[in-house]
Design an enzyme around this catalytic site. Sequence first.
Site, mmCIF file in Angstrom:
data_model
loop_
_atom_site.group_PDB
_atom_site.id
_atom_site.type_symbol
_atom_site.label_atom_id
_atom_site.label_comp_id
_atom_site.label_asym_id
_atom_site.label_seq_id
_atom_site.Cartn_x
_atom_site.Cartn_y
_atom_site.Cartn_z
ATOM 1 N N ASN A 242 0.847 -1.211 0.000
ATOM 2 C CA ASN A 242 0.000 0.000 0.000
ATOM 3 C C ASN A 242 0.874 1.249 0.000
ATOM 4 O O ASN A 242 0.620 2.223 -0.704
ATOM 5 C CB ASN A 242 -0.902 0.046 1.245
ATOM 6 C CG ASN A 242 -1.870 -1.109 1.281
ATOM 7 O OD1 ASN A 242 -1.478 -2.258 1.472
ATOM 8 N ND2 ASN A 242 -3.130 -0.835 1.074
ATOM 9 N N GLU A 243 1.926 1.198 0.839
ATOM 10 C CA GLU A 243 2.839 2.353 0.967
ATOM 11 C C GLU A 243 3.487 2.681 -0.383
ATOM 12 O O GLU A 243 3.568 3.835 -0.787
ATOM 13 C CB GLU A 243 3.917 2.012 2.014
ATOM 14 C CG GLU A 243 5.041 3.009 2.084
ATOM 15 C CD GLU A 243 5.885 2.881 3.352
ATOM 16 O OE1 GLU A 243 5.450 2.235 4.323
ATOM 17 O OE2 GLU A 243 6.988 3.444 3.365
ATOM 18 N N ARG A 244 3.923 1.641 -1.078
ATOM 19 C CA ARG A 244 4.646 1.880 -2.341
ATOM 20 C C ARG A 244 3.702 2.364 -3.428
ATOM 21 O O ARG A 244 4.078 3.210 -4.249
ATOM 22 C CB ARG A 244 5.404 0.605 -2.733
ATOM 23 C CG ARG A 244 6.578 0.420 -1.779
ATOM 24 C CD ARG A 244 7.272 -0.915 -1.810
ATOM 25 N NE ARG A 244 8.244 -0.907 -0.695
ATOM 26 C CZ ARG A 244 8.849 -1.970 -0.214
ATOM 27 N NH1 ARG A 244 8.601 -3.172 -0.734
ATOM 28 N NH2 ARG A 244 9.701 -1.861 0.792
ATOM 29 N N ALA A 247 2.812 6.022 -2.836
ATOM 30 C CA ALA A 247 3.968 6.848 -3.216
ATOM 31 C C ALA A 247 4.003 7.018 -4.735
ATOM 32 O O ALA A 247 4.188 8.128 -5.249
ATOM 33 C CB ALA A 247 5.258 6.202 -2.714
#
Length: 382
Positions: A242-244, A247
């Site tokens: 999710n973080e990547r 971003a």
Amino acid sequence: MIEFSDEHQQFRALIRDLVEREINAHADEWEAAGEFPAHQVFKAFGEVGAIGIEYDPEFGGGGAEHTFTMILGEEIGRASSLGIAMALAVQSDMATPALHSFGTPELKEKYLRPAIAGDMVTAIGVSEPDAGSDVAAIRTRAVRDGEEWVINGSKLWITNGLQADWVCLLCRTSDEGGYKGMSQIVVPTNSEGFSVSRKLDKLGMRASDTAELAFNDMRVPVENTIGEIGRGFQQQMNQFQNERMIAAYQMVGAVELALERTSQYLKDRQAFGAPLLANQAIQYELADISAHLEVLRHHNWAAVAAFNAGQDITRHATVAKLLSARLARRMADAAVQYHGGMGYVEDNWPARFFRDTRLWSIGGGADEVMLRTLARLEPIGA
Ligand SMILES: Cc1cc2nc3c(=O)[nH]c(=O)nc-3n(C[C@H](O)[C@H](O)[C@H](O)COP(=O)(O)OP(=O)(O)OC[C@H]3O[C@@H](n4cnc5c(N)ncnc54)[C@H](O)[C@@H]3O)c2cc1C
């Protein structure tokens, strides 16, 4: 190909307006202060449902599909302070997905609902002084004492660390070592034994506060464990996807806006009797960046489709994070270069953009860590 509905377009317009009013209007002041009022900004985003867009409505989430998250990412990526965009993305897509996926209903009620509403600020605590790229090397430890964890250790580089009400902490809960024996724990920052050791002075993302955190015999109920005890590493690897992606969505928005603004500047700026944009050398570089941006945008659409279909998006997220970070750096370099001296002064956007975008090849897994992951996946399978 994504067919954007009226609802998608309305959401995009809503976030664009919110970014303008709640972030851009104050960005210069907060960049200078090295901090922004996270509770105030997150509350404004929470009120329109921009945090927890996909989360379960039972806990205040929007229950929407993933295209809305992509739109959110692209629009906050257009903010004039990418540090605030990053801080917001920590709240929406980096510190809360594991709690949403694996937390008990009681834990979600207590910590996820207020995070979605913007009433609580969250942080993700993974990196340590001696363990950044190599997450398996973390040393922060929680030892069980009855129904409590006793936590000792430290975390470095923690975004929102000065303002967070709780941290999604990854720590060791057994002696197994390596990838085994880690757990994720919701750690309220008002607990005794928690302290902020220092605030970091950074090259860019200056409005976002980044802290070193210390845990000294900090006691937290065992019921604050997210998911299964001992499965923290695996759950965090999931959360990293999710973080990547958030971003990469931000970088599409950021590069798109930087390209528009740079082209406009070059249309207006005269040299050698013509606008600077009349030079083919410049046109070709910007056209090349625009071609890469288009490919990246379509790659993100494919990631959204895969995510919505419930597929593993590790490869999509890794490719997106790597290539978008590199494209953002290239765009930032072009923006400074083609603005000449005007790109090198703090009065104009390229200088901040140059400093802010540099982080994306380091934070959330450095470029080399993305390459390491790709090299291990099929079709290379090293
Ligand atoms: C502004 C900022 C905000 C951050 N926010 C958070 C946060 O909220 N929560 C959190 O947990 N962490 C956060 N981080 C930490 C971030 O995720 C780490 O900085 C990142 O993972 C790299 O770890 P490191 O800094 O320890 O670098 P190291 O692991 O020491 O690596 C240094 C460099 O070595 C190279 N490298 C590493 N591994 C390899 C390899 N296998 N092969 C080849 N080269 C390699 C890369 O170029 C890397 O940049 C943040 C960092 C910054 C700077």
